[in-house]
Design a protein around this motif. Structure first.
Motif, short mmCIF file in Angstrom:
data_model
loop_
_atom_site.label_atom_id
_atom_site.label_comp_id
_atom_site.label_asym_id
_atom_site.label_seq_id
_atom_site.Cartn_x
_atom_site.Cartn_y
_atom_site.Cartn_z
N ALA A 104 3.12 -5.05 8.38
CA ALA A 104 3.52 -5.87 7.23
C ALA A 104 2.29 -6.27 6.39
O ALA A 104 2.38 -6.35 5.17
CB ALA A 104 4.28 -7.11 7.69
N ARG A 105 1.16 -6.49 7.05
CA ARG A 105 -0.07 -6.84 6.30
C ARG A 105 -0.52 -5.65 5.45
O ARG A 105 -0.88 -5.80 4.29
CB ARG A 105 -1.16 -7.27 7.27
N ASN A 106 -0.51 -4.44 6.04
CA ASN A 106 -0.87 -3.24 5.27
C ASN A 106 0.10 -3.05 4.11
O ASN A 106 -0.32 -2.80 2.98
CB ASN A 106 -0.84 -2.00 6.16
N PHE A 107 1.38 -3.15 4.41
CA PHE A 107 2.41 -2.99 3.38
C PHE A 107 2.18 -3.99 2.25
O PHE A 107 2.29 -3.64 1.08
CB PHE A 107 3.79 -3.18 4.00
N THR A 108 1.87 -5.23 2.60
CA THR A 108 1.66 -6.28 1.59
C THR A 108 0.53 -5.90 0.64
O THR A 108 0.66 -6.05 -0.57
CB THR A 108 1.37 -7.63 2.27
N ARG A 109 -0.56 -5.39 1.18
CA ARG A 109 -1.67 -4.96 0.32
C ARG A 109 -1.22 -3.86 -0.64
O ARG A 109 -1.55 -3.89 -1.83
CB ARG A 109 -2.83 -4.43 1.17
N TYR A 110 -0.46 -2.90 -0.14
CA TYR A 110 -0.02 -1.78 -0.96
C TYR A 110 1.06 -2.18 -1.96
O TYR A 110 1.10 -1.66 -3.07
CB TYR A 110 0.48 -0.63 -0.09
N ALA A 111 1.93 -3.09 -1.56
CA ALA A 111 2.99 -3.55 -2.47
C ALA A 111 2.40 -4.47 -3.55
O ALA A 111 2.87 -4.47 -4.69
CB ALA A 111 4.08 -4.28 -1.69
N ALA A 112 1.39 -5.24 -3.19
CA ALA A 112 0.77 -6.17 -4.14
C ALA A 112 -0.03 -5.43 -5.21
O ALA A 112 -0.03 -5.82 -6.37
CB ALA A 112 -0.14 -7.15 -3.40
N ILE A 113 -0.71 -4.36 -4.78
CA ILE A 113 -1.57 -3.59 -5.69
C ILE A 113 -1.26 -2.11 -5.42
O ILE A 113 -1.98 -1.43 -4.70
CB ILE A 113 -3.06 -3.93 -5.45
N PRO A 114 -0.16 -1.61 -5.99
CA PRO A 114 0.30 -0.25 -5.69
C PRO A 114 -0.64 0.83 -6.19
O PRO A 114 -1.21 0.73 -7.27
CB PRO A 114 1.65 -0.16 -6.41
#
Length: 160
Positions: A104-114
């Protein structure tokens, strides 16, 4: 940015989700629209952030007491749990819960700054973190973490 960064499969997966929703620029990203498209009931309440799924019913509740940038980041985190994880975290072994939180932390980084929105940014710009904060409406910490992960992966790939 060019070929400085080699996206991970998860990074590409997240970008594809955004492209299908026609979210192509930072200003296109909208939590309400994401929730609507994914049939997620989205609430802001003065309680700890969480997500819930039971059959077809899905909800995300974000803590209304925290600043908007953190609310946005917590939305991405909870969205990841709904998209990628199964089970009640309170009932699972700690190691499995930790793995889901890491994801979820990795996903959050990618979703926040795609990834697909990064072409216009120069990773060497000394103000890149400030630009990302302003454009993507997330915290300085998340921006710095995203940049650091991108740079370290680049140097690793290049043998640096």
């Amino acid at each position: 940015m060019g070929s400085l960064h080699f996206p991970t499969p998860l990074e590409m997966w997240v970008s594809e989700k955004y492209k299908r929703m026609k979210m192509l620029k930072p200003e296109d990203i909208c939590e309400d629209k994401i929730a609507w498209i994914y049939n997620i009931f989205y609430f802001k309440k003065p309680i700890p952030s969480n997500s819930f799924e039971n059959g077809k019913f899905k909800s995300i509740t974000i803590d209304s007491r925290i600043v908007p940038t953190l609310q946005r980041e917590q939305f991405y985190h909870e969205w990841c749990h709904l998209l990628r994880h199964a089970g009640n975290q309170n009932m699972m072994p700690a190691a499995f819960r930790e793995l889901q939180e890491y994801d979820a932390r990795n996903f959050t980084r990618y979703a926040a700054i795609p990834f697909h929105m990064l072409d216009k940014y120069d990773l060497r710009d000394p103000f890149i973190i400030e630009h990302w904060q302003e454009d993507f409406k997330v915290t300085e910490e998340l921006c710095a973490e995203r940049l650091e992960k991108m740079k370290s992966k680049f140097y690793f790939k290049m043998g640096g």
